[in-house]
Design an enzyme around this catalytic site. Structure first.
Site, mmCIF file in Angstrom:
data_model
loop_
_atom_site.group_PDB
_atom_site.id
_atom_site.type_symbol
_atom_site.label_atom_id
_atom_site.label_comp_id
_atom_site.label_asym_id
_atom_site.label_seq_id
_atom_site.Cartn_x
_atom_site.Cartn_y
_atom_site.Cartn_z
ATOM 1 N N CYS A 137 0.848 -1.189 0.000
ATOM 2 C CA CYS A 137 0.000 0.000 0.000
ATOM 3 C C CYS A 137 0.882 1.237 0.000
ATOM 4 O O CYS A 137 1.882 1.299 0.724
ATOM 5 C CB CYS A 137 -0.909 -0.004 1.224
ATOM 6 S SG CYS A 137 -1.993 1.443 1.351
ATOM 7 N N HIS A 179 -9.092 -3.376 -2.576
ATOM 8 C CA HIS A 179 -8.130 -2.588 -1.803
ATOM 9 C C HIS A 179 -8.530 -1.113 -1.782
ATOM 10 O O HIS A 179 -8.570 -0.475 -0.715
ATOM 11 C CB HIS A 179 -6.736 -2.764 -2.421
ATOM 12 C CG HIS A 179 -5.641 -2.034 -1.723
ATOM 13 N ND1 HIS A 179 -4.601 -2.674 -1.090
ATOM 14 C CD2 HIS A 179 -5.399 -0.700 -1.574
ATOM 15 C CE1 HIS A 179 -3.776 -1.775 -0.578
ATOM 16 N NE2 HIS A 179 -4.238 -0.567 -0.856
ATOM 17 N N GLU A 180 -8.839 -0.564 -2.952
ATOM 18 C CA GLU A 180 -9.157 0.868 -3.018
ATOM 19 C C GLU A 180 -10.521 1.178 -2.397
ATOM 20 O O GLU A 180 -10.691 2.217 -1.743
ATOM 21 C CB GLU A 180 -9.100 1.359 -4.462
ATOM 22 C CG GLU A 180 -7.730 1.229 -5.116
ATOM 23 C CD GLU A 180 -6.612 1.856 -4.295
ATOM 24 O OE1 GLU A 180 -6.848 2.903 -3.646
ATOM 25 O OE2 GLU A 180 -5.502 1.295 -4.292
ATOM 26 N N HIS A 183 -10.198 1.459 1.332
ATOM 27 C CA HIS A 183 -9.661 2.755 1.764
ATOM 28 C C HIS A 183 -10.789 3.752 2.038
ATOM 29 O O HIS A 183 -10.701 4.566 2.969
ATOM 30 C CB HIS A 183 -8.759 3.348 0.678
ATOM 31 C CG HIS A 183 -7.313 2.993 0.820
ATOM 32 N ND1 HIS A 183 -6.575 3.242 1.962
ATOM 33 C CD2 HIS A 183 -6.441 2.430 -0.060
ATOM 34 C CE1 HIS A 183 -5.331 2.839 1.790
ATOM 35 N NE2 HIS A 183 -5.223 2.334 0.579
#
Length: 225
Positions: A137, A179-180, A183
């Site tokens: 990351c 993953h994004e 966030h």
């Protein structure tokens, strides 16, 4: 198995009003350089980002997306969420055009991902399949760890023009999407990671940068997926 990290369900809503978000974005756009990528420990990474509901007009949103794309390329990375440059807004950019080792590409089901920006994304698994690989990351600089993620996902999101979209992703593309999106809900990949797999980038490059994770799992003592 529930793959939701506890922090995602506990992340508080952002307290920032639309005006404050606009001011943050205007500050980013006024910089003479690309914005810095904030690192783990900054509270913006642990907030549930505000859903996009018109806080930015089309021109400013387009400028912000371009700055985020350039910042992602400069890092370099395959995705960048607005909280990673200090803006608690549900916006992320994604693109993967890196040349990778063919064996690794096959093992990780990694195919090129064309650039796109997503607002207010929500993903859901398609089937029960999962995959476990090392992941890093841009906001956790210097480390890698193994993360188990859904192998296939469906993504609902808004395009920058305000239209609704739905797409399906598999393999490494699905990993980037998850993953994004995490966030934007206050999550870091470390929340999902096998803690015994954690490696500095130097150790990862020297020992564990194989197509799969079986050797790392055997020597570091974590489940191989």
């Amino acid at each position: 198995m529930d793959f939701r990290p506890r922090s995602l369900t506990a992340a508080p809503p952002t307290p920032l009003a639309a005006r404050e978000i606009r001011e943050l974005v205007e500050g980013i756009l006024a910089l003479d350089t690309l914005p810095p990528i904030v690192q783990a420990g900054h509270p913006v990474l642990r907030q549930r980002a505000a859903p996009f509901d018109g806080q930015l007009d089309d021109a400013v949103l387009g400028q912000l997306i371009e700055v985020m794309r350039r910042t992602m390329h400069d890092a370099p990375g395959v995705g960048l969420a607005a909280p990673q440059i200090g803006i608690p807004l549900q916006l992320a950019v994604l693109e993967d055009q890196f040349d990778v080792d063919p064996a690794a590409a096959v093992a990780r089901e990694r195919a090129p991902l064309d650039f796109f920006a997503m607002l207010n994304p929500v993903y859901s698994p398609l089937g029960d399949g999962t995959a476990s690989f090392y992941e890093g990351c841009l906001s956790v600089r210097g480390y890698q760890a193994v993360v188990t993620r859904h192998r296939h996902v469906s993504l609902d999101y808004l395009r920058p023009d305000g239209s609704s979209a739905q797409a399906e992703f598999s393999g490494w593309q699905a990993r980037i999407v998850q993953h994004e999106t995490d966030h934007l809900h206050g999550g870091l990949y470390l929340d999902r990671a096998e803690s015994r797999s954690l490696a500095s980038s130097e150790e990862y490059a020297a020992r564990w940068a194989q197509p799969g994770i079986s050797q790392a799992a055997a020597e570091l003592g974590f489940p191989p997926g």
